[in-house]
Design an enzyme around this catalytic site. Structure first.
Site, PDB file in Angstrom:
ATOM      1  CG  ASP A 153      46.501 -34.624  87.780  1.00 49.59           C
ATOM      2  OD1 ASP A 153      47.461 -35.410  87.709  1.00 49.59           O
ATOM      3  OD2 ASP A 153      46.024 -34.067  86.784  1.00 49.59           O
ATOM      4  CG  HIS A 154      48.709 -40.226  89.240  1.00 50.43           C
ATOM      5  ND1 HIS A 154      47.778 -40.341  88.250  1.00 50.43           N
ATOM      6  CD2 HIS A 154      49.845 -40.715  88.708  1.00 50.43           C
ATOM      7  CE1 HIS A 154      48.327 -40.877  87.174  1.00 50.43           C
ATOM      8  NE2 HIS A 154      49.597 -41.119  87.426  1.00 50.43           N
ATOM      9  CG  HIS A 176      47.750 -36.913  84.132  1.00 47.59           C
ATOM     10  ND1 HIS A 176      47.248 -36.770  85.404  1.00 47.59           N
ATOM     11  CD2 HIS A 176      47.483 -38.190  83.770  1.00 47.59           C
ATOM     12  CE1 HIS A 176      46.691 -37.910  85.779  1.00 47.59           C
ATOM     13  NE2 HIS A 176      46.819 -38.791  84.811  1.00 47.59           N
TER      14      HIS A 176
HETATM   15  P1  NDP Z   1      37.043 -50.004  88.953  1.00 50.84           P
HETATM   16  O1  NDP Z   1      36.364 -50.223  87.657  1.00 50.84           O
HETATM   17  O2  NDP Z   1      37.982 -51.039  89.445  1.00 50.84           O
HETATM   18  O3  NDP Z   1      35.895 -49.689  89.988  1.00 50.84           O
HETATM   19  C1  NDP Z   1      36.097 -49.458  91.363  1.00 50.84           C
HETATM   20  C2  NDP Z   1      34.979 -50.099  92.131  1.00 50.84           C
HETATM   21  O4  NDP Z   1      33.767 -49.396  91.836  1.00 50.84           O
HETATM   22  C3  NDP Z   1      34.728 -51.529  91.719  1.00 50.84           C
HETATM   23  O5  NDP Z   1      35.507 -52.397  92.476  1.00 50.84           O
HETATM   24  C4  NDP Z   1      33.268 -51.696  91.977  1.00 50.84           C
HETATM   25  O6  NDP Z   1      33.097 -52.145  93.293  1.00 50.84           O
HETATM   26  C5  NDP Z   1      32.680 -50.304  91.911  1.00 50.84           C
HETATM   27  N1  NDP Z   1      31.851 -50.168  90.717  1.00 50.84           N
HETATM   28  C6  NDP Z   1      32.159 -50.551  89.470  1.00 50.84           C
HETATM   29  N2  NDP Z   1      31.159 -50.252  88.638  1.00 50.84           N
HETATM   30  C7  NDP Z   1      30.203 -49.670  89.372  1.00 50.84           C
HETATM   31  C8  NDP Z   1      28.925 -49.112  89.091  1.00 50.84           C
HETATM   32  N3  NDP Z   1      28.444 -49.099  87.865  1.00 50.84           N
HETATM   33  N4  NDP Z   1      28.213 -48.579  90.106  1.00 50.84           N
HETATM   34  C9  NDP Z   1      28.709 -48.583  91.368  1.00 50.84           C
HETATM   35  N5  NDP Z   1      29.909 -49.105  91.684  1.00 50.84           N
HETATM   36  C10 NDP Z   1      30.641 -49.615  90.705  1.00 50.84           C
HETATM   37  O7  NDP Z   1      37.727 -48.571  88.860  1.00 50.84           O
HETATM   38  P2  NDP Z   1      39.182 -48.135  89.269  1.00 50.84           P
HETATM   39  O8  NDP Z   1      39.487 -48.661  90.621  1.00 50.84           O
HETATM   40  O9  NDP Z   1      40.094 -48.400  88.140  1.00 50.84           O
HETATM   41  O10 NDP Z   1      39.017 -46.548  89.331  1.00 50.84           O
HETATM   42  C11 NDP Z   1      38.395 -45.890  90.397  1.00 50.84           C
HETATM   43  C12 NDP Z   1      38.541 -44.402  90.177  1.00 50.84           C
HETATM   44  O11 NDP Z   1      39.921 -44.071  90.143  1.00 50.84           O
HETATM   45  C13 NDP Z   1      37.972 -43.924  88.843  1.00 50.84           C
HETATM   46  O12 NDP Z   1      37.465 -42.650  89.010  1.00 50.84           O
HETATM   47  C14 NDP Z   1      39.188 -43.902  87.943  1.00 50.84           C
HETATM   48  O13 NDP Z   1      39.047 -42.999  86.875  1.00 50.84           O
HETATM   49  C15 NDP Z   1      40.241 -43.428  88.926  1.00 50.84           C
HETATM   50  N6  NDP Z   1      41.605 -43.775  88.523  1.00 50.84           N
HETATM   51  C16 NDP Z   1      41.954 -45.087  88.351  1.00 50.84           C
HETATM   52  C17 NDP Z   1      43.239 -45.420  87.973  1.00 50.84           C
HETATM   53  C18 NDP Z   1      43.670 -46.836  87.822  1.00 50.84           C
HETATM   54  O14 NDP Z   1      44.838 -47.049  87.474  1.00 50.84           O
HETATM   55  N7  NDP Z   1      42.797 -47.817  88.060  1.00 50.84           N
HETATM   56  C19 NDP Z   1      44.268 -44.362  87.733  1.00 50.84           C
HETATM   57  C20 NDP Z   1      43.795 -43.028  87.987  1.00 50.84           C
HETATM   58  C21 NDP Z   1      42.503 -42.765  88.370  1.00 50.84           C
HETATM   59  P3  NDP Z   1      31.837 -53.001  93.744  1.00 50.84           P
HETATM   60  O15 NDP Z   1      31.265 -53.649  92.532  1.00 50.84           O
HETATM   61  O16 NDP Z   1      32.437 -53.947  94.719  1.00 50.84           O
HETATM   62  O17 NDP Z   1      30.962 -51.974  94.347  1.00 50.84           O
HETATM   63  C1  BG6 Z   2      46.026 -42.322  84.491  1.00 46.08           C
HETATM   64  C2  BG6 Z   2      45.347 -42.698  83.208  1.00 46.08           C
HETATM   65  O1  BG6 Z   2      45.463 -41.145  85.007  1.00 46.08           O
HETATM   66  O2  BG6 Z   2      47.400 -42.082  84.222  1.00 46.08           O
HETATM   67  C3  BG6 Z   2      46.007 -43.913  82.577  1.00 46.08           C
HETATM   68  O3  BG6 Z   2      43.990 -42.976  83.479  1.00 46.08           O
HETATM   69  C4  BG6 Z   2      47.483 -43.685  82.408  1.00 46.08           C
HETATM   70  O4  BG6 Z   2      45.416 -44.200  81.324  1.00 46.08           O
HETATM   71  C5  BG6 Z   2      48.092 -43.217  83.718  1.00 46.08           C
HETATM   72  O5  BG6 Z   2      48.090 -44.907  82.004  1.00 46.08           O
HETATM   73  C6  BG6 Z   2      49.531 -42.791  83.501  1.00 46.08           C
HETATM   74  O6  BG6 Z   2      50.117 -42.540  84.739  1.00 46.08           O
HETATM   75  P1  BG6 Z   2      51.699 -42.668  84.927  1.00 46.08           P
HETATM   76  O7  BG6 Z   2      51.928 -42.278  86.343  1.00 46.08           O
HETATM   77  O8  BG6 Z   2      52.056 -44.093  84.621  1.00 46.08           O
HETATM   78  O9  BG6 Z   2      52.297 -41.728  83.937  1.00 46.08           O
END
Ligand code: NDP
Ligand code: BG6
Length: 498
Positions: free
Chosen positions: A183-184, A246
């Site tokens: 949990d960041h 959070h």
């Molecule tokens: P993305 O949607 O960018 O997905 C990450 C990677 O997963 C993609 O590059 C893709 O890679 C692969 N992917 C996408 N869809 C599928 C699928 N249906 N099946 C298998 N692989 C798939 O997600 P995020 O990087 O935004 O998030 C990753 C994790 O981090 C999640 O759990 C998210 O909740 C968490 N998170 C993200 C935050 C953010 O700011 N982005 C903040 C906090 C948490 P490829 O197609 O190359 O395999």
């Molecule tokens: C992530 C949520 O966990 O936290 C986002 O998925 C949200 O929707 C983000 O924007 C907020 O993080 P921060 O550090 O900017 O408060």
């Protein structure tokens, strides 16, 4: 915080599942560059990216340099080692290649069989990857190694039942002491400082209870919308996205009992105890004690912005909430009778995360005059972001012949005190801790479970007719009915801009 982690990580290979994704690009690679440049990574360290996108090693390295472009010489040298495996997450040949590259890393860079697997991909494949890692024997360290750890991103499940199922699947593959649930918010200095403020100072703890505190307000306000994550957000909503994780973390650190030690076990034991004391409402109570809202078009920071339903990846008739307000109760000796108000939302007027403890009024106000009547109650505000710091609001005499009292604030700002911009992104700290094996800032299985137990009744209640959605204009503080939630109890939301 609690324990002092070693300056440098031990030798290891970091395997990033979801290496092509948004989180890797925006958070993980910059965090690694930060650690590399500060000399926090072992010399014997490298990264292997895994994802389905058909990149070569070179393309992954180029992306790493672009996403962490401020990285210095150490980062540039490290990136030259990066390898990338294009493939399906659970396919045998993906793991054959992975095992080959892990052995090669041990040989070439002296990573000594130590592994950290980071699930930075979509949650629907978490269990599948954990399972495949176990089947392929990757859940144990390589030859001569000391550890194999699994870092798991949020969301951890989408309700209590699915979280329990995910946990069971992950536990079939890894032991609890190998699992680091992120949990960041826990990586943010100011969140950790809640512990320092409460337990390293004698003056706060005596008033940190129902005798002195009238109400607690936790606000996580964002001025941004859902940006490019509309598709994900549609499956989540504000309660799952922010409150379950959070907010529950900030709430438990703020309200828990003093731990007898500042280590992973003691701190997490106290957090869980606190979460267990949060009242679980019946479905009717849940409707009565909550407000869910969704933003419509409006103006934020002087810029016209679209409504949620017009965002990319969002259904035109979506009923997903982008705002939540809750009135919680903590039923224990310390907090009985003190309302804990929680609100979070996107497209609110400003970005601010804070905890405000509002103290009781004086029993009798002997001062006359309009200014005295406008006096606000003493309030201690822990500002998590931005301008992280602590403010104490109290009444002071206005200079002059008349005896007039006015609310003023005594402000502590981290940046001013410590003279550096420490940033509010917790990823470098959390990545470093996971690689060093310090679980203090990570979420234990029983914490996840308790947090879902608290939010599940709201999810259930909202799925029934009557669990309505209230619209609010982007750039405002949420639906008007959220004000009524407090007004009914004679309270009102604090204006974080004051
Ligand atoms: P993305 O949607 O960018 O997905 C990450 C990677 O997963 C993609 O590059 C893709 O890679 C692969 N992917 C996408 N869809 C599928 C699928 N249906 N099946 C298998 N692989 C798939 O997600 P995020 O990087 O935004 O998030 C990753 C994790 O981090 C999640 O759990 C998210 O909740 C968490 N998170 C993200 C935050 C953010 O700011 N982005 C903040 C906090 C948490 P490829 O197609 O190359 O395999
Ligand atoms: C992530 C949520 O966990 O936290 C986002 O998925 C949200 O929707 C983000 O924007 C907020 O993080 P921060 O550090 O900017 O408060």
């Amino acid at each position: 915080m609690p324990t002092v982690p070693p300056e440098r990580t031990p030798p290891l290979v970091l395997v990033l599942f979801g290496a092509s994704g948004d989180l890797t690009a925006r958070k993980i690679l910059p965090a690694l560059a930060n650690l590399a440049d500060r000399g926090r990574l072992a010399e014997e360290f490298t990264v292997i990216g895994v994802a389905r996108t058909p990149w070569s090693d070179e393309e992954f390295r180029r992306v790493a340099m672009k996403d962490a472009q401020y990285g210095g010489e150490r980062w540039r040298k490290l990136v030259e080692r990066f390898r990338y495996i294009p493939g399906e997450y659970a396919a045998t040949d993906t793991f054959d290649r992975l095992k080959g590259l892990l052995a090669e890393a041990d040989e070439r860079y002296g990573t000594r069989g130590n592994r950290v697997y980071y699930l930075a991909t979509v949650p629907s494949v978490f269990a599948m990857i954990a399972d495949a890692l176990a089947k392929e024997g990757c859940n144990a360290p390589g030859e001569g190694g000391e550890f194999a750890r699994l870092v798991v991103e949020k969301p951890y499940g989408h309700d209590l039942q699915s979280a329990l199922e995910l946990d069971a699947a992950v536990h079939r593959a890894f032991d609890e002491d190998q699992i680091f649930r992120i949990d960041h918010y826990m990586g943010k200095e100011t969140v950790q400082n809640v512990l320092a403020l409460r337990f390293a100072n004698a003056i706060f703890e005596p008033v940190w209870n129902r005798r002195y505190v009238e109400q607690v307000q936790i606000t996580v306000a964002e001025s941004i919308g859902v940006e490019h994550r509309g598709g994900f957000y549609e499956t989540a909503g504000a309660l799952r996205d922010i409150v379950q994780n959070h907010v529950m973390q900030v709430l438990s650190l703020t309200l828990m009992e003093p731990p007898t030690g500042m280590d992973a076990t003691h701190i997490r034991d106290e957090k869980v105890k606190l979460l267990k004391a949060v009242d679980i409402p019946t479905p009717d109570e849940a409707v009565d004690k909550s407000v869910r809202g969704q933003y419509t078009p409006g103006v934020v920071d002087g810029v016209a912005v679209p409504g949620y339903r017009a965002e990319e990846g969002v259904a035109p008739d979506s009923v997903t909430e982008t705002y939540v307000a809750l009135r919680l109760r903590v039923e224990n000796w310390r907090w009985a009778g003190v309302p804990v108000y929680v609100r979070t939302g996107k497209r609110l007027p400003t970005r601010v995360t804070e905890v405000a403890l509002q103290f009781h009024n004086v029993p009798f106000l002997a001062f006359d005059g309009e200014l005295a009547r406008q006096l606000r109650p003493n309030t201690l505000v822990l500002r998590i972001q931005p301008n992280d710091g602590i403010s104490l609001h109290f009444g002071a005499k206005v200079p002059g012949e008349e005896f007039r009292v006015q609310s003023v604030a005594m402000d502590f700002l981290y940046e001013r005190a410590f003279g550096e911009d420490r940033g509010t992104d917790g990823y470098p700290r959390l990545l470093h801790d996971a690689m060093c094996g310090d679980a203090t800032l990570f979420i234990r299985t029983d914490e996840v479970e308790q947090a879902w137990r608290i939010v599940d009744p709201y999810l259930e209640a909202w799925s029934e007719p009557g669990g309505g959605l209230h619209l609010y204009r982007a750039g405002t503080w949420g639906p008007h009915i959220a004000d009524l939630l407090l007004e009914r109890a004679g309270d009102s939301w604090r204006n974080p801009e004051l």
